[in-house]
Design an enzyme around this catalytic site. Structure first.
Site, PDB file in Angstrom:
ATOM      1  NE  ARG A   1      -3.745  -2.068  -0.205  1.00 51.34           N
ATOM      2  CZ  ARG A   1      -4.268  -2.163  -0.172  1.00 51.34           C
ATOM      3  NH1 ARG A   1      -3.067  -3.022  -1.845  1.00 51.34           N
ATOM      4  NH2 ARG A   1      -5.629  -3.533  -0.722  1.00 51.34           N
TER       5      ARG A   1
ATOM      6  CD  GLU B   1      -2.888   3.089  -4.651  1.00 46.82           C
ATOM      7  OE1 GLU B   1      -4.499   2.833  -5.042  1.00 46.82           O
ATOM      8  OE2 GLU B   1      -2.441   2.772  -4.177  1.00 46.82           O
TER       9      GLU B   1
ATOM     10  CG  HIS C   1      -3.513  -0.797  -6.161  1.00 52.53           C
ATOM     11  ND1 HIS C   1      -3.979  -0.201  -4.653  1.00 52.53           N
ATOM     12  CD2 HIS C   1      -3.750  -2.140  -5.919  1.00 52.53           C
ATOM     13  CE1 HIS C   1      -4.675  -1.130  -3.830  1.00 52.53           C
ATOM     14  NE2 HIS C   1      -3.877  -2.103  -4.573  1.00 52.53           N
TER      15      HIS C   1
HETATM   16  O1  LIG Z   1      -5.413  -6.232  -1.868  1.00 55.48           O
HETATM   17  C1  LIG Z   1      -5.846  -6.906  -2.862  1.00 55.48           C
HETATM   18  O2  LIG Z   1      -5.768  -7.593  -3.265  1.00 55.48           O
HETATM   19  C2  LIG Z   1      -5.035  -5.727  -3.647  1.00 55.48           C
HETATM   20  O3  LIG Z   1      -3.441  -4.423  -3.813  1.00 55.48           O
HETATM   21  C3  LIG Z   1      -6.140  -5.383  -4.816  1.00 55.48           C
HETATM   22  O4  LIG Z   1      -6.456  -3.957  -3.809  1.00 55.48           O
END
Ligand SMILES: O=C(O)[C@H](O)CO
Length: 349
Positions: free
Chosen positions: A266, A295, A314
């Site tokens: 993240r 994002e 992402h």
């Molecule tokens: O958390 C997750 O699986 C990926 O980052 C998709 O949001």
């Protein structure tokens, strides 16, 4: 139905004043409020038929047009990352909501105790995202190391000039990879790095001896040791208060000047201002990021102006096969809850 609803935009509000959007929607099936905008909005458009076998999809934009009439119809909310804010206001407006299902494993954008306080369950789609996310981590590492993006641009724009010295990459084979977070995805990354003859270090809250043996990885109880020794540092931890800005100016300064930071977890796990400065001052060689904050990154953000960064929107799980399985899992979880059964992937805090 999804495509029909999606076309129902403002003009419908003046539909002779006789019929509301609500009256035009097939309410025989349970209704799902879904994110259909933002970087991942297209996902639901591609896989709407999978969902529509069981549900009527109400895109969030449509919901906003006739919230008063639609809110009572909604039984489930499908979210993808943080594009749709499931806040207290939304929860209060959905009296028949039973479940919020997140496409993906990370649920840091959901306030689970708050959602649960409305008697609503939260589910996600674990396990199925691991391979695709680990693949992307490897892709980012290789692309950054070997300057694949620059090479692509050069091929399209050159006039037979010499390749500049700056186009030269660094080796991945035989280099040291430091994985921060040896969960399911971290382990998959390690398995992929092994055939590249990489030396694998990892840092994790708990030592993972079985995984360590399987991939020949070395445990670094101190993250500092990993940062100092690695040529590539890949961040694969969940976002939590403990991991927010885990990688800041101090940590970046511990890394080798020839090293690369890869983030597939993240954005908020890395202090982005500190990263910009470290890249500008060449404290580290480069960064390759699937995740940022916010994002998508606003146009003109200082990170985007740097030549030694790759930024993706992402897309860790964004492959046809993985997305289809995720959507199927979302449907399975929603059906279970609406059928009064325990869903396979309830997230509890
Ligand atoms: O958390 C997750 O699986 C990926 O980052 C998709 O949001």
């Amino acid at each position: 139905m999804f495509h029909l609803i999606n076309r129902l935009k403002t003009p419908l509000l003046s539909f002779g004043g006789t019929r509301t959007i609500c009256q035009l929607i097939n309410m025989e099936k349970p209704c799902i409020l879904a994110t259909t905008f933002g970087a991942h909005g297209g996902i639901y458009k591609c896989f709407a038929p999978v969902v529509e076998k069981h549900f009527t999809i109400i895109p969030y934009e449509t919901f906003l047009l006739d919230q008063k009439n639609l809110s009572e119809q909604i039984n489930a909310v499908f979210v993808w990352s943080s594009a749709l804010k499931v806040d207290r206001d939304l929860m209060q407006s959905l009296p028949n909501l039973k479940v919020v299902v997140n496409g993906g494993v990370g649920v840091d954008h959901l306030d689970i105790p708050m959602i649960n306080s409305f008697g609503v369950k939260v589910c996600n789609t674990p396990h199925v995202v691991d391979n695709a996310t680990a693949d992307l981590g490897m892709g980012l590492m290789l692309a950054s190391a070997r300057k694949i993006v620059e090479g692509h641009h050069y091929s399209l724009t050159h006039n037979n000039e010499d390749l500049p010295e700056s186009s030269m990459g660094v080796d991945v084979s035989g280099a040291t990879l430091g994985i921060i977070g040896m969960g399911r995805i971290g382990y998959k990354v390690a398995r992929r790095a092994q055939p590249f003859d990489m030396k694998i270090l990892y840092h994790n809250r708990n030592r993972r001896k079985e995984e360590e043996r399987a991939v020949g990885a070395m445990y670094c109880a101190n993250m500092e040791d990993l940062l100092q020794q690695s040529d590539f540092v890949m961040v694969v931890v969940n976002l939590s208060p403990a991991t927010q800005k885990l990688i800041g100016a101090k940590e970046l300064a511990m890394m080798k000047p020839t090293s690369t930071l890869i983030n597939i977890s993240r954005g908020l796990v890395v202090d982005q201002d500190a990263l910009v400065e470290a890249l500008q001052k060449k404290v580290i060689r480069a960064a390759a990021l699937d995740v940022t904050y916010p994002e998508p990154l606003p146009i003109g953000h200082p990170l985007a102006a740097l030549p030694n960064v790759i930024i993706l929107p992402h897309i860790g799980t964004h492959s046809v096969e993985t997305t289809q399985i995720m959507v199927e899992k979302m449907v399975t979880n929603a059906l279970a809850v609406l059928g009064g059964n325990q869903p396979p992937d309830e997230v509890k805090v």
